[in-house]
Design an enzyme around this catalytic site. Sequence first.
Site, PDB file in Angstrom:
ATOM      1  N   SER A 139       0.835  -1.199   0.000  1.00  0.00           N
ATOM      2  CA  SER A 139       0.000   0.000   0.000  1.00  0.00           C
ATOM      3  C   SER A 139       0.882   1.267   0.000  1.00  0.00           C
ATOM      4  CB  SER A 139      -0.959  -0.077   1.201  1.00  0.00           C
ATOM      5  OG  SER A 139      -1.926   0.922   1.136  1.00  0.00           O
TER       6      SER A 139
ATOM      7  N   ASP B 265     -10.319  -3.820  -5.266  1.00  0.00           N
ATOM      8  CA  ASP B 265      -9.694  -2.819  -4.401  1.00  0.00           C
ATOM      9  C   ASP B 265     -10.483  -1.513  -4.467  1.00  0.00           C
ATOM     10  OD1 ASP B 265      -7.965  -0.947  -3.185  1.00  0.00           O
ATOM     11  OD2 ASP B 265      -6.202  -2.114  -3.761  1.00  0.00           O
TER      12      ASP B 265
ATOM     13  N   HIS C 274      -8.246  -4.330  -0.953  1.00  0.00           N
ATOM     14  CA  HIS C 274      -6.934  -3.747  -0.680  1.00  0.00           C
ATOM     15  C   HIS C 274      -6.102  -4.676   0.220  1.00  0.00           C
ATOM     16  CE1 HIS C 274      -4.403  -0.241  -1.194  1.00  0.00           C
ATOM     17  NE2 HIS C 274      -4.132  -0.227   0.094  1.00  0.00           N
TER      18      HIS C 274
HETATM   19  C1  MLT Z   1      -1.385   5.958  -0.144  1.00  0.00           C
HETATM   20  O1  MLT Z   1      -1.710   6.991   0.403  1.00  0.00           O
HETATM   21  O2  MLT Z   1      -0.207   5.614  -0.303  1.00  0.00           O
HETATM   22  C2  MLT Z   1      -2.489   5.119  -0.673  1.00  0.00           C
HETATM   23  O3  MLT Z   1      -3.685   5.833  -0.620  1.00  0.00           O
HETATM   24  C3  MLT Z   1      -2.594   3.832   0.051  1.00  0.00           C
HETATM   25  C4  MLT Z   1      -2.851   4.036   1.507  1.00  0.00           C
HETATM   26  O4  MLT Z   1      -1.936   4.284   2.230  1.00  0.00           O
HETATM   27  O5  MLT Z   1      -4.018   3.903   1.933  1.00  0.00           O
END
Ligand code: MLT
Length: 214
Positions: A113, A163, A194
């Site tokens: 992520s 996701d 996700h």
């Molecule tokens: C991010 O901010 O890198 C993406 O939105 C993934 C997350 O951290 O939720």
Amino acid sequence: MTAPSLDFVHQFVPAAPPGAAHGGLTLLLLHGTGGDEHDLLPVGRAVAPGAALLSPRGRVLEGSAPRFFRRLAEGVFDVPDLVARTHELAGFVAAAATGYGFDPARVVALGFSNGANIAASTLLLHPGLLAGAVLLRAMVPFEPDAPVRLPGTPVYLGAGRFDPIIPAANSARLAALLDDSGARTTLEWQPTGHQLAPTELDRVRQWLAASALA
Ligand code: MLT
């Protein structure tokens, strides 16, 4: 093991002795939003037994949640901050290689992520720093101004078909961007959102072994 001179809070687990599986490889573990340097240690151990593990904690706080760079909204990045933080992370990896004595040419990022997004940014801004990357639930971090050259760099992209944060077209665009740079990109879709799918880490382990990274 920690080294106070390095400027990210982090964990470092030395590699198993040379000759063991994954000896010589260092996995750079990059957690998701709200995680820390401990989160991905079991994942690293599972996918690359015997590899060294370098696991920093993101230095940006969103409320009390550590991240690797600022965002303006979910999926909307503060790109100047992302660029600056990517350079900081690259400097940390180089300093850690010197400090801990691991091979800087054998560092493979494994990010989830937010951590996968800064790993993707590192590929684009510091080609050659990473010998490969596993990007789990990554987005296009930014569109590069100039062509990027990552000839032959193995990159695994693990995407969730459902996701809610990352549209499928964005995952496909990231794969295309990496392919166009010459990376050997593997994009795999999981029947999940996700979060990681139950068998996903097995696939990562197989991919690492098959990519001549191990
Ligand atoms: C991010 O901010 O890198 C993406 O939105 C993934 C997350 O951290 O939720």
